[in-house]
Design a protein around this motif. Structure first.
Motif, PDB file in Angstrom:
ATOM      1  N   ARG A 197      -2.354  12.053   8.842  1.00 41.10           N
ATOM      2  CA  ARG A 197      -1.452  12.162   7.695  1.00 41.10           C
ATOM      3  C   ARG A 197      -0.635  13.447   7.771  1.00 41.10           C
ATOM      4  NH1 ARG A 197      -4.852  10.599   4.531  1.00 41.10           N
ATOM      5  NH2 ARG A 197      -5.680  12.517   3.618  1.00 41.10           N
ATOM      6  N   GLN A 198      -1.294  14.530   8.179  1.00 38.32           N
ATOM      7  CA  GLN A 198      -0.599  15.804   8.340  1.00 38.32           C
ATOM      8  C   GLN A 198       0.455  15.715   9.435  1.00 38.32           C
ATOM      9  OE1 GLN A 198      -0.634  18.541   6.630  1.00 38.32           O
ATOM     10  NE2 GLN A 198       0.541  19.859   8.028  1.00 38.32           N
ATOM     11  N   GLU A 199       0.114  15.033  10.533  1.00 40.37           N
ATOM     12  CA  GLU A 199       1.046  14.906  11.658  1.00 40.37           C
ATOM     13  C   GLU A 199       2.276  14.090  11.280  1.00 40.37           C
ATOM     14  OE1 GLU A 199       2.858  14.973  15.374  1.00 40.37           O
ATOM     15  OE2 GLU A 199       1.284  16.253  14.544  1.00 40.37           O
ATOM     16  N   PHE A 200       2.071  12.991  10.573  1.00 36.83           N
ATOM     17  CA  PHE A 200       3.163  12.068  10.271  1.00 36.83           C
ATOM     18  C   PHE A 200       3.988  12.510   9.059  1.00 36.83           C
ATOM     19  CE2 PHE A 200       1.232   9.436  13.321  1.00 36.83           C
ATOM     20  CZ  PHE A 200       2.013   8.319  13.553  1.00 36.83           C
ATOM     21  N   MET A 201       3.331  13.109   8.057  1.00 36.48           N
ATOM     22  CA  MET A 201       3.998  13.302   6.774  1.00 36.48           C
ATOM     23  C   MET A 201       4.090  14.761   6.351  1.00 36.48           C
ATOM     24  SD  MET A 201       2.356   9.995   4.774  1.00 36.48           S
ATOM     25  CE  MET A 201       3.553  10.032   3.436  1.00 36.48           C
ATOM     26  N   SER A 202       4.065  15.674   7.332  1.00 33.61           N
ATOM     27  CA  SER A 202       4.101  17.102   7.002  1.00 33.61           C
ATOM     28  C   SER A 202       5.521  17.622   6.791  1.00 33.61           C
ATOM     29  CB  SER A 202       3.433  17.907   8.126  1.00 33.61           C
ATOM     30  OG  SER A 202       4.127  17.700   9.359  1.00 33.61           O
ATOM     31  N   LYS A 203       6.517  16.859   7.201  1.00 33.86           N
ATOM     32  CA  LYS A 203       7.901  17.323   7.092  1.00 33.86           C
ATOM     33  C   LYS A 203       8.653  16.448   6.096  1.00 33.86           C
ATOM     34  CE  LYS A 203       7.577  19.190  11.748  1.00 33.86           C
ATOM     35  NZ  LYS A 203       8.056  19.178  13.139  1.00 33.86           N
ATOM     36  N   ASN A 204       9.729  15.790   6.552  1.00 36.98           N
ATOM     37  CA  ASN A 204      10.502  14.969   5.627  1.00 36.98           C
ATOM     38  C   ASN A 204      10.450  13.500   6.028  1.00 36.98           C
ATOM     39  OD1 ASN A 204      12.079  14.950   7.887  1.00 36.98           O
ATOM     40  ND2 ASN A 204      13.901  15.838   6.934  1.00 36.98           N
ATOM     41  N   LYS A 231       0.847  -1.189   0.000  1.00 35.85           N
ATOM     42  CA  LYS A 231       0.000   0.000   0.000  1.00 35.85           C
ATOM     43  C   LYS A 231       0.881   1.237   0.000  1.00 35.85           C
ATOM     44  CE  LYS A 231      -3.797  -2.225   2.500  1.00 35.85           C
ATOM     45  NZ  LYS A 231      -4.651  -2.184   3.718  1.00 35.85           N
ATOM     46  N   ILE A 232       0.359   2.302  -0.602  1.00 36.38           N
ATOM     47  CA  ILE A 232       1.144   3.528  -0.750  1.00 36.38           C
ATOM     48  C   ILE A 232       0.314   4.726  -0.295  1.00 36.38           C
ATOM     49  CG2 ILE A 232       2.431   5.008  -2.335  1.00 36.38           C
ATOM     50  CD1 ILE A 232       2.687   2.596  -4.205  1.00 36.38           C
ATOM     51  N   ILE A 233       0.955   5.614   0.461  1.00 34.17           N
ATOM     52  CA  ILE A 233       0.358   6.896   0.819  1.00 34.17           C
ATOM     53  C   ILE A 233       1.202   7.987   0.159  1.00 34.17           C
ATOM     54  CG2 ILE A 233      -0.288   8.475   2.674  1.00 34.17           C
ATOM     55  CD1 ILE A 233      -0.415   6.064   4.543  1.00 34.17           C
ATOM     56  N   HIS A 234       0.553   8.839  -0.643  1.00 31.18           N
ATOM     57  CA  HIS A 234       1.238   9.926  -1.332  1.00 31.18           C
ATOM     58  C   HIS A 234       0.877  11.260  -0.677  1.00 31.18           C
ATOM     59  CE1 HIS A 234       3.034   8.019  -4.874  1.00 31.18           C
ATOM     60  NE2 HIS A 234       1.993   7.208  -4.887  1.00 31.18           N
ATOM     61  N   THR A 235       1.879  12.082  -0.470  1.00 30.10           N
ATOM     62  CA  THR A 235       1.640  13.496  -0.170  1.00 30.10           C
ATOM     63  C   THR A 235       2.435  14.308  -1.202  1.00 30.10           C
ATOM     64  OG1 THR A 235       3.484  13.632   1.401  1.00 30.10           O
ATOM     65  CG2 THR A 235       1.322  13.039   2.293  1.00 30.10           C
ATOM     66  N   LYS A 236       2.455  15.594  -1.031  1.00 30.54           N
ATOM     67  CA  LYS A 236       3.103  16.446  -2.026  1.00 30.54           C
ATOM     68  C   LYS A 236       4.581  16.108  -2.211  1.00 30.54           C
ATOM     69  CE  LYS A 236       3.813  21.316  -3.198  1.00 30.54           C
ATOM     70  NZ  LYS A 236       3.595  22.722  -2.784  1.00 30.54           N
ATOM     71  N   ASN A 237       5.273  15.878  -1.100  1.00 31.25           N
ATOM     72  CA  ASN A 237       6.724  15.680  -1.182  1.00 31.25           C
ATOM     73  C   ASN A 237       7.205  14.340  -0.637  1.00 31.25           C
ATOM     74  OD1 ASN A 237       7.199  18.391  -2.181  1.00 31.25           O
ATOM     75  ND2 ASN A 237       6.784  19.105  -0.091  1.00 31.25           N
ATOM     76  N   LEU A 238       6.257  13.467  -0.290  1.00 31.39           N
ATOM     77  CA  LEU A 238       6.681  12.264   0.427  1.00 31.39           C
ATOM     78  C   LEU A 238       5.787  11.080   0.080  1.00 31.39           C
ATOM     79  CD1 LEU A 238       8.745  11.337   2.587  1.00 31.39           C
ATOM     80  CD2 LEU A 238       7.086  11.997   4.335  1.00 31.39           C
ATOM     81  N   ARG A 239       6.410   9.878   0.066  1.00 30.64           N
ATOM     82  CA  ARG A 239       5.674   8.627  -0.124  1.00 30.64           C
ATOM     83  C   ARG A 239       5.994   7.684   1.024  1.00 30.64           C
ATOM     84  NH1 ARG A 239       7.984   6.222  -5.393  1.00 30.64           N
ATOM     85  NH2 ARG A 239       9.812   7.342  -4.616  1.00 30.64           N
ATOM     86  N   TRP A 240       4.956   7.012   1.487  1.00 32.56           N
ATOM     87  CA  TRP A 240       5.144   5.925   2.455  1.00 32.56           C
ATOM     88  C   TRP A 240       4.604   4.660   1.814  1.00 32.56           C
ATOM     89  CZ3 TRP A 240       2.652   5.503   8.035  1.00 32.56           C
ATOM     90  CH2 TRP A 240       3.102   4.322   8.633  1.00 32.56           C
TER      91      TRP A 240
END
Length: 306
Positions: free
Chosen positions: A112-119, A4-13
């Protein structure tokens, strides 16, 4: 495909559960990981470690899980691949917390904002912080079980009690083995200089995480000492109980020895046997036998042997 993949603007998990050929091929196509890394994620590691590569970090950590059916502490491995704009986690799915974290980040915008808002380094920290925190309820469960053993140990010297203590000792040993080298890996992460691993106050965050690991180790050390003391107390009580039982059996056997000897002596059909023709011969012999046992009993009592 269990990927499974989670995409944000600058990051993928990317979270991979029980990787098979399809998942491995996906990773090979999309990431330039070292060939040995692909081999390692398909076999179980025996200890935590961190390997640095030019474009990414490969971190292996092992966390405890509690099997409610067998009441055993088991190891669950998580592999982390951390790069400039990605975090890849690989595990076998046995750790509910890992699955729960990913689902929450995937479904809940605030998470999602808490975990993936930075790098990617900050995402790694957030995942590790959640995984380390989940160890404390397991420690509480062990402490609760030890408290119950401590309450029952003086009343129950049965084999099940010995099995409980042995299982508890094994669980604590396994837990300690799992957590032993975590602090070394955390210290390595703290000093990494790559931009994707550094975020505001990262050393402060990882110091707190390191404190978690040290607290867990301290609690395990106390539990180890406690269960060893309980095991020693159980052994002493069981030995004392066995000695008392043996002592009682020995005294009873000794008390019947004079009576057995008298009965054997008068049972011999030899000429001239005393009281053979006496009307009350049986009662006289009986009195001699009982008198011998009473005399021996008085002797034991005077020596305070019981």
């Amino acid at each position: 495909m269990s990927l499974k993949i989670i995409h944000t603007k600058n990051l993928r998990w990317i979270d991979v559960v029980k990787p098979q050929t399809e998942e491995i091929n996906y990773l090979r196509t999309n990431f330039d990981f070292h060939p040995l890394d692909y081999e390692q994620i398909q076999i179980s590691s025996q200890h935590a470690k961190m390997e640095s590569h030019p474009e990414y970090q490969h971190i292996v950590l092992i966390f405890p899980i509690f099997n409610r059916k067998t009441r055993e502490i088991l190891p669950s491995e998580v592999d982390f691949f951390v790069g400039k704009d990605f975090v890849v986690t690989v595990h076998d799915g046995s750790m509910y917390t890992m699955l729960h974290i990913f689902e929450n980040v995937h479904k809940i915008a605030t998470e999602r904002q808490e975990f993936m808002s930075k790098n990617s380094g900050y995402l790694l920290y957030q995942i590790l912080e959640s995984l380390f925190r989940r160890s404390f309820p397991i420690l509480d469960h062990i402490t609760k079980d030890m408290t119950e053993i401590e309450k029952d140990i003086f009343d129950d010297l049965s084999l099940p009690m010995l099995e409980k203590i042995s299982l508890m000792k094994r669980n604590i040993i396994d837990f300690r083995r799992i957590m032993k080298t975590h602090h070394l890996v955390l210290k390595k992460i703290m000093v990494k200089k790559e931009a994707y691993m550094v975020f505001p106050e990262n050393k402060s965050y990882y110091n707190a995480l390191l404190e978690h690991a040290e607290n867990i180790w301290d609690i395990l050390s106390i539990q180890k000492e406690t269960i060893e003391a309980l095991a020693e107390a159980n052994t002493s009580l069981a030995t004392n109980h066995l000695n008392q039982t043996t002592k009682i059996v020995t005294v009873l056997s000794a008390l019947f020895l004079p009576a057995s000897f008298v009965m054997f002596f008068f049972a011999l059909h030899l000429p001239g046997r005393p009281f053979e023709n006496t009307p009350n011969g049986f009662w006289i012999i009986f009195a001699i036998a009982v008198g011998g046992s009473i005399t021996l009993f008085a002797f034991f009592k005077s020596k305070k042997w019981f």
